[in-house]
Scaffold this motif. Sequence first.
Motif, PDB file in Angstrom:
ATOM      1  N   ILE A 203       0.855  -1.648  -0.216  1.00 10.00           N
ATOM      2  CA  ILE A 203      -0.172   0.174   0.447  1.00 10.00           C
ATOM      3  C   ILE A 203       1.015   1.478   0.058  1.00 10.00           C
ATOM      4  N   ALA A 204       2.035   1.003   0.240  1.00  9.89           N
ATOM      5  CA  ALA A 204       3.348   1.794   0.594  1.00  9.89           C
ATOM      6  C   ALA A 204       2.875   2.896  -1.032  1.00  9.89           C
TER       7      ALA A 204
ATOM      8  N   ASN B  80       9.349   2.448  -0.114  1.00 10.36           N
ATOM      9  CA  ASN B  80       8.102   2.990  -0.602  1.00 10.36           C
ATOM     10  C   ASN B  80       8.952   3.299  -2.451  1.00 10.36           C
TER      11      ASN B  80
ATOM     12  N   ARG C 211       0.775   3.594  -3.224  1.00  5.70           N
ATOM     13  CA  ARG C 211      -0.543   4.829  -3.413  1.00  5.70           C
ATOM     14  C   ARG C 211      -0.419   5.225  -1.678  1.00  5.70           C
ATOM     15  N   GLN C 212       0.744   5.550  -0.040  1.00  4.80           N
ATOM     16  CA  GLN C 212       0.370   6.192   0.845  1.00  4.80           C
ATOM     17  C   GLN C 212       1.565   5.580   1.574  1.00  4.80           C
TER      18      GLN C 212
ATOM     19  N   GLN D 105      -6.925   0.655   5.353  1.00  2.00           N
ATOM     20  CA  GLN D 105      -5.701   0.920   6.031  1.00  2.00           C
ATOM     21  C   GLN D 105      -5.324   2.418   4.619  1.00  2.00           C
ATOM     22  N   ASP D 106      -5.832   2.256   3.867  1.00  2.00           N
ATOM     23  CA  ASP D 106      -5.521   3.436   2.895  1.00  2.00           C
ATOM     24  C   ASP D 106      -6.345   4.428   2.984  1.00  2.00           C
ATOM     25  N   SER D 107      -6.312   5.820   3.129  1.00  2.00           N
ATOM     26  CA  SER D 107      -7.891   6.091   3.740  1.00  2.00           C
ATOM     27  C   SER D 107      -7.848   6.847   1.835  1.00  2.00           C
ATOM     28  N   HIS D 108      -7.373   6.611   0.696  1.00  2.00           N
ATOM     29  CA  HIS D 108      -7.257   7.715  -0.672  1.00  2.00           C
ATOM     30  C   HIS D 108      -8.876   7.033  -1.112  1.00  2.00           C
TER      31      HIS D 108
ATOM     32  N   ILE E  62       4.805   4.677   3.366  1.00  2.00           N
ATOM     33  CA  ILE E  62       5.158   4.404   5.264  1.00  2.00           C
ATOM     34  C   ILE E  62       6.736   4.716   5.822  1.00  2.00           C
TER      35      ILE E  62
END
Length: 261
Positions: free
Chosen positions: A151-152, A164, A154-155, A256-259, A157
Amino acid sequence: MKLGIAGRRAAVAGGSSGLGLGAARALVREGVRVAIGARDAERREAALSALRAEAAEVAAGGEGIVALRADVSTPEGAAGFAREAREALGGLDILVANAGGPPPGDFAGTPTDAYPGALALNLLSVVALCREAVPKMQAQGWGRVVAITSIAVRQPIANLILSNTARAGATGFLKTLAREVAPDGVTVNSVLPGLHDTPRVQSLAGGDAERLRAMAQGVPAGRLGDPEDFGRVVAFLCSEAAGFITGAAIPVDGGQDSHLL
């Protein structure tokens, strides 16, 4: 749900533990013949035994399951694994690109000379695996590539600057490749794990059970992910039903990803 891939041949890099093993298990349950690659001989043999037992449970037999010594930390090692897997299975229809992550660190504490190794592990290994596997998939008119990233992409870490950076590069490569090979019946997708109960996450927690619990509580779902569930998502993307999904980067992270997108 039957995925329509029984008898297909898959190479799963980093398939002896964690998310890679979860993916290999899910594919074996669908009747796929699987070659896993890993460096550690003990874990490799343990995974091979587990996968053959899994195959026996679904009456698929264990003769189509092999474990290969593979080190995907270099492009040469990654390409070699894909080549040996194809030779062992008599061809390749599915590639699961996967590797462990580089060491943690932030900008100030990470020297420039740490970046080439991280790029080789989490970007160039993906490129090399695909260069070895995809052209023959194109020639046969069917193929599935699924990369396990993070998920890094997109967001980012905190304290994982190497991961990342490298995984974001891999995502750009995969999206570009997906568009180029789509007319040939080959799909290319990535799955973005959040925090799952794997040796990598346990290592990031430093073996501290309290810290691991705190990490789990930070996930909206309130727990760490299950590698077996993650593997089922990978297997679906390899299916006949997923033939119109390509170029996607799908989070599997318990929210976890808030997008928004």
